[in-house]
Design a protein around this motif. Structure first.
Motif, PDB file in Angstrom:
ATOM      1  N   LYS A   1       0.831  -1.208   0.000  1.00  0.00           N
ATOM      2  CA  LYS A   1       0.000   0.000   0.000  1.00  0.00           C
ATOM      3  C   LYS A   1       0.867   1.259   0.000  1.00  0.00           C
ATOM      4  CE  LYS A   1      -2.524  -1.027   3.593  1.00  0.00           C
ATOM      5  NZ  LYS A   1      -3.535  -0.892   4.677  1.00  0.00           N
ATOM      6  N   THR A   2       1.951   1.209   0.764  1.00  0.00           N
ATOM      7  CA  THR A   2       2.851   2.361   0.842  1.00  0.00           C
ATOM      8  C   THR A   2       3.567   2.582  -0.480  1.00  0.00           C
ATOM      9  OG1 THR A   2       3.197   1.891   3.198  1.00  0.00           O
ATOM     10  CG2 THR A   2       4.759   3.380   2.142  1.00  0.00           C
ATOM     11  N   LEU A   3       4.038   1.507  -1.104  1.00  0.00           N
ATOM     12  CA  LEU A   3       4.714   1.628  -2.396  1.00  0.00           C
ATOM     13  C   LEU A   3       3.786   2.233  -3.444  1.00  0.00           C
ATOM     14  CD1 LEU A   3       6.626  -1.779  -2.515  1.00  0.00           C
ATOM     15  CD2 LEU A   3       7.689   0.487  -2.499  1.00  0.00           C
ATOM     16  N   ARG A   4       2.560   1.756  -3.487  1.00  0.00           N
ATOM     17  CA  ARG A   4       1.608   2.270  -4.472  1.00  0.00           C
ATOM     18  C   ARG A   4       1.296   3.743  -4.222  1.00  0.00           C
ATOM     19  NH1 ARG A   4      -2.665  -2.803  -5.275  1.00  0.00           N
ATOM     20  NH2 ARG A   4      -1.179  -4.166  -6.372  1.00  0.00           N
ATOM     21  N   ALA A   5       1.233   4.123  -2.942  1.00  0.00           N
ATOM     22  CA  ALA A   5       1.001   5.537  -2.619  1.00  0.00           C
ATOM     23  C   ALA A   5       2.170   6.401  -3.071  1.00  0.00           C
ATOM     24  CB  ALA A   5       0.784   5.697  -1.119  1.00  0.00           C
ATOM     25  N   GLU A   6       3.360   5.781  -3.175  1.00  0.00           N
ATOM     26  CA  GLU A   6       4.555   6.492  -3.633  1.00  0.00           C
ATOM     27  C   GLU A   6       4.710   6.433  -5.152  1.00  0.00           C
ATOM     28  OE1 GLU A   6       6.897   8.230  -2.004  1.00  0.00           O
ATOM     29  OE2 GLU A   6       5.978   8.004  -0.020  1.00  0.00           O
ATOM     30  N   GLY A   7       3.719   5.856  -5.835  1.00  0.00           N
ATOM     31  CA  GLY A   7       3.758   5.798  -7.286  1.00  0.00           C
ATOM     32  C   GLY A   7       4.548   4.644  -7.855  1.00  0.00           C
ATOM     33  N   VAL A   8       4.812   3.637  -7.039  1.00  0.00           N
ATOM     34  CA  VAL A   8       5.579   2.466  -7.482  1.00  0.00           C
ATOM     35  C   VAL A   8       4.616   1.319  -7.772  1.00  0.00           C
ATOM     36  CG1 VAL A   8       7.360   0.785  -6.866  1.00  0.00           C
ATOM     37  CG2 VAL A   8       7.579   3.172  -6.119  1.00  0.00           C
ATOM     38  N   GLU A   9       4.741   0.725  -8.936  1.00  0.00           N
ATOM     39  CA  GLU A   9       3.925  -0.426  -9.301  1.00  0.00           C
ATOM     40  C   GLU A   9       4.385  -1.648  -8.514  1.00  0.00           C
ATOM     41  OE1 GLU A   9       2.810  -3.064 -13.305  1.00  0.00           O
ATOM     42  OE2 GLU A   9       4.103  -1.305 -13.459  1.00  0.00           O
ATOM     43  N   THR A  10       3.452  -2.540  -8.192  1.00  0.00           N
ATOM     44  CA  THR A  10       3.809  -3.721  -7.405  1.00  0.00           C
ATOM     45  C   THR A  10       3.169  -4.978  -7.982  1.00  0.00           C
ATOM     46  OG1 THR A  10       1.920  -3.542  -5.894  1.00  0.00           O
ATOM     47  CG2 THR A  10       3.940  -2.355  -5.280  1.00  0.00           C
ATOM     48  N   GLU A  11       3.772  -6.090  -7.659  1.00  0.00           N
ATOM     49  CA  GLU A  11       3.173  -7.401  -7.902  1.00  0.00           C
ATOM     50  C   GLU A  11       3.538  -8.298  -6.727  1.00  0.00           C
ATOM     51  OE1 GLU A  11       3.209 -11.232 -10.987  1.00  0.00           O
ATOM     52  OE2 GLU A  11       4.402  -9.454 -11.437  1.00  0.00           O
ATOM     53  N   MET A  12       2.522  -8.946  -6.139  1.00  0.00           N
ATOM     54  CA  MET A  12       2.793  -9.878  -5.057  1.00  0.00           C
ATOM     55  C   MET A  12       2.637 -11.301  -5.571  1.00  0.00           C
ATOM     56  SD  MET A  12       1.247 -10.223  -1.162  1.00  0.00           S
ATOM     57  CE  MET A  12       1.390  -8.472  -0.876  1.00  0.00           C
ATOM     58  N   PHE A  13       3.628 -12.120  -5.269  1.00  0.00           N
ATOM     59  CA  PHE A  13       3.614 -13.506  -5.724  1.00  0.00           C
ATOM     60  C   PHE A  13       3.629 -14.425  -4.502  1.00  0.00           C
ATOM     61  CE2 PHE A  13       5.071 -17.537  -7.270  1.00  0.00           C
ATOM     62  CZ  PHE A  13       4.507 -17.640  -8.531  1.00  0.00           C
ATOM     63  N   TYR A  14       2.665 -15.328  -4.451  1.00  0.00           N
ATOM     64  CA  TYR A  14       2.544 -16.307  -3.359  1.00  0.00           C
ATOM     65  C   TYR A  14       3.177 -17.615  -3.799  1.00  0.00           C
ATOM     66  CZ  TYR A  14       0.076 -19.711  -0.378  1.00  0.00           C
ATOM     67  OH  TYR A  14      -0.238 -20.750   0.477  1.00  0.00           O
ATOM     68  N   LEU A  15       4.152 -18.089  -3.050  1.00  0.00           N
ATOM     69  CA  LEU A  15       4.851 -19.321  -3.417  1.00  0.00           C
ATOM     70  C   LEU A  15       3.970 -20.558  -3.324  1.00  0.00           C
ATOM     71  CD1 LEU A  15       8.396 -18.908  -1.803  1.00  0.00           C
ATOM     72  CD2 LEU A  15       7.628 -18.319  -4.115  1.00  0.00           C
ATOM     73  N   GLY A  16       2.925 -20.484  -2.521  1.00  0.00           N
ATOM     74  CA  GLY A  16       2.026 -21.623  -2.374  1.00  0.00           C
ATOM     75  C   GLY A  16       2.382 -22.490  -1.185  1.00  0.00           C
ATOM     76  N   ASN A  17       1.607 -23.552  -1.006  1.00  0.00           N
ATOM     77  CA  ASN A  17       1.825 -24.440   0.145  1.00  0.00           C
ATOM     78  C   ASN A  17       2.227 -25.851  -0.274  1.00  0.00           C
ATOM     79  OD1 ASN A  17      -0.585 -25.362  -0.865  1.00  0.00           O
ATOM     80  ND2 ASN A  17      -1.830 -24.707   0.886  1.00  0.00           N
ATOM     81  N   LYS A  18       2.709 -25.990  -1.511  1.00  0.00           N
ATOM     82  CA  LYS A  18       3.216 -27.272  -1.961  1.00  0.00           C
ATOM     83  C   LYS A  18       4.731 -27.313  -1.783  1.00  0.00           C
ATOM     84  CE  LYS A  18      -0.469 -27.989  -5.344  1.00  0.00           C
ATOM     85  NZ  LYS A  18      -0.813 -28.208  -6.774  1.00  0.00           N
TER      86      LYS A  18
END
Length: 206
Positions: free
Chosen positions: A25-42
């Protein structure tokens, strides 16, 4: 500018996710694009030391590591989050990062990196130290906060009650954005990244 956030917890929407979302949320407020990647539970296989990635350009085990590698290379900054398991990063995160960094062949160099850890009570500083070593061996500037990058709580609701920890997540986000903007300004001013040297390998037993 884009930052890749990697959730190394087997719980996709737990405490680690809550901390990473505050940074996001902070990065986006600073104008930085983001992508979150979940490694999963396998299960994620550990590195076998086969060195096939040297010739293939990717890990010989074709799984989540090869899926994330292009995202990591394309990103301007990387943030890794993990819960604390036995005073260390999660098994998934450890196996993933071992192979991601080994097979990257230096392609992540000079990207700012940050690690955050989530724990119920203890072991945070040991896990934090472990994660930072991936950056320090890879020519990556480390983004810090106003305390060690850790959050405390056993549930997402408890994590949100760690006001100091949540504040530190926001500080990490702002510091990452600031450093990325400084690097971009340097590029625009004609300042290139440091010139590398050919790696010297010294074995202590010869």
């Amino acid at each position: 500018m884009k930052v890749l956030l990697i959730n190394g917890s087997p719980n996709g929407h737990g405490c680690t996710y809550t901390a990473l979302k505050e940074i996001e949320k902070t990065l986006r407020a600073e104008g930085v694009e983001t992508e979150m990647f979940y490694l999963g539970n396998k299960p994620i296989s550990g590195c076998m030391g086969c060195r096939q990635c040297y010739t293939l350009g990717k890990c010989v085990i074709d799984d989540v590591v090869n899926k994330v590698m292009p995202k990591a290379i394309a990103a301007d900054g990387i943030i890794v989050g993990s819960p604390v398991h036995y005073a260390a990063a999660s098994g998934q995160a450890t196996s993933f990062l071992d192979r991601l960094f080994y097979s990257s062949a230096g392609r992540l160099a000079y990207k700012p990196g940050a690690a955050i850890v989530s724990c119920r009570r203890g072991g945070a500083s040991a896990a934090f130290d472990q994660l930072n070593k991936y950056f320090t061996i890879s020519n990556m500037p480390i983004v810090s906060g106003n305390y060690w990058n850790q959050i405390h709580g056993n549930t997402p609701e408890e994590v949100k009650q760690d006001l100091e920890g949540m504040q530190n997540m926001r500080v990490i986000g702002r510091n990452m954005a600031w450093l990325l903007k400084c690097i971009e300004a340097g590029k625009n001013a004609g300042i290139d990244r440091p010139e590398g040297e050919e790696k010297i390998m010294t074995n202590f037993i010869r």
